[in-house]
Design an enzyme around this catalytic site. Structure first.
Site, PDB file in Angstrom:
ATOM      1  CD  GLU A 149      -1.127   3.855  -5.182  1.00  0.00           C
ATOM      2  OE1 GLU A 149      -1.129   2.796  -4.526  1.00  0.00           O
ATOM      3  OE2 GLU A 149      -1.305   4.972  -4.660  1.00  0.00           O
ATOM      4  CG  ASP A 194      -2.068   0.994   1.075  1.00  0.00           C
ATOM      5  OD1 ASP A 194      -2.275   1.510  -0.040  1.00  0.00           O
ATOM      6  OD2 ASP A 194      -2.767   1.258   2.076  1.00  0.00           O
ATOM      7  CG  ASP A 229      -5.772  -1.342   0.201  1.00  0.00           C
ATOM      8  OD1 ASP A 229      -6.656  -1.060  -0.637  1.00  0.00           O
ATOM      9  OD2 ASP A 229      -5.939  -1.218   1.424  1.00  0.00           O
ATOM     10  CG  HIS A 270      -3.166   1.886   5.628  1.00  0.00           C
ATOM     11  ND1 HIS A 270      -3.348   2.936   4.745  1.00  0.00           N
ATOM     12  CD2 HIS A 270      -3.705   2.301   6.817  1.00  0.00           C
ATOM     13  CE1 HIS A 270      -3.974   3.927   5.364  1.00  0.00           C
ATOM     14  NE2 HIS A 270      -4.196   3.557   6.619  1.00  0.00           N
TER      15      HIS A 270
END
Length: 292
Positions: free
Chosen positions: A144, A106, A176, A267
């Protein structure tokens, strides 16, 4: 809970930021397993600042939190967090797949201060899913897709081989934070980076929804999964059951979460580094869940 602790070395400091951080730096050493910080209030030194100056796992709590009527439950929770931050396991689930490494990826984007983006990579490093390896990749602002996955994967496999007698039979990656429009780019870039460890690509792509957590009020938004790269050949039913099992393996909650544990670990790692530390964590912490 069966946890044995030696008597802690207690240090009292004033509320000034410099004296506080200097004490933490002074007492951070290799022989130290855990730092527990009790503060009078939430004002003053922020917990994120504490994490930024130490190389040792630590736990921070506000004094009034442990003075509440339900203090026993709260202290039990704190002990559990400290245990898993030092490498302990709280529980495990039966996944019905043998010798499989699970990876969560993530990214954190600081849209306020426009700092560099942080990609979190977390991988299980034993067959029982009780040990984890983590690594951060610092990237350009807003980026990303991750560029150093081969390095991360190699390091995770090295740790796996230290814990187990042989390499994993298979690797399953949960990614994710990407939208439907980025799936092809994800396949072309990130999956290609890991193709050294994977033999062939399966053309049978499919998606599914899972509601893994239960709530007492309101409704739950299902989590959408896309299977875009498969060299194992698991049936869709087995992939869904496996995904649901992994939603039980987040050690900060004795229940289920909405995404598989490695995804949420990634995350938490990316958020902590991107929001507070702004540099790669010390390598000595890579096998600990210090970011919970």
């Amino acid at each position: 809970m069966g946890i044995t602790m030696r008597r802690a070395h207690t240090i009292q400091v004033d509320g000034h930021a410099d004296s506080y951080t200097n004490i933490l730096r002074k007492y951070t050493r290799s022989a130290l397993q855990m730092i527990h910080v009790t503060r009078i209030s939430k004002t003053g030194i922020r917990q994120e600042q504490n994490k930024a100056v130490v190389l040792t796992p630590h736990q921070c709590v506000v004094k009034r939190t442990i003075e509440k009527a339900q203090a026993k439950t709260i202290i039990t929770k704190i002990a559990q967090q400290m245990n898993c931050k030092m490498g302990g396991a709280l529980w495990k689930v039966e996944t019905n797949v043998q010798r499989t490494m699970f990876i969560g990826i993530d990214c954190f984007h600081d849209i306020v201060n426009r700092q560099k983006s942080i990609a979190g990579f977390v991988a299980s490093t034993n067959a029982e899913l009780t040990k984890w390896y983590s690594q951060c990749v610092i990237q350009a602002t807003g980026e990303e897709l991750v560029n150093e996955l081969q390095t991360c994967l190699k390091a995770a496999l090295d740790v796996w081989c230290e814990n187990e007698s042989s390499m994993p039979r298979s690797i399953i990656v949960y990614r994710d934070g990407v939208g439907d429009g980025q799936l092809q780019a994800l396949l072309d870039q990130e999956a290609k980076q890991m193709s050294t460890y994977l033999k062939t690509i399966s053309p049978n792509k499919y998606d599914f929804f899972i509601v893994s957590q239960s709530v007492k009020e309101g409704t739950v938004t299902p989590t959408h999964y896309n299977v875009i790269y498969d060299t194992i050949g698991l049936s869709p039913d087995r992939v869904q059951r496996l995904t649901y099992c992994l939603c039980h393996m987040y050690y900060n909650l004795p229940g289920t979460i909405r995404v598989p544990a490695p995804c949420h670990y990634a995350h938490k790692l990316a958020y902590l580094v991107g929001q507070s530390i702004h540099e790669k964590p010390n390598r000595s912490l890579s096998t600990l869940l210090f970011y919970l």
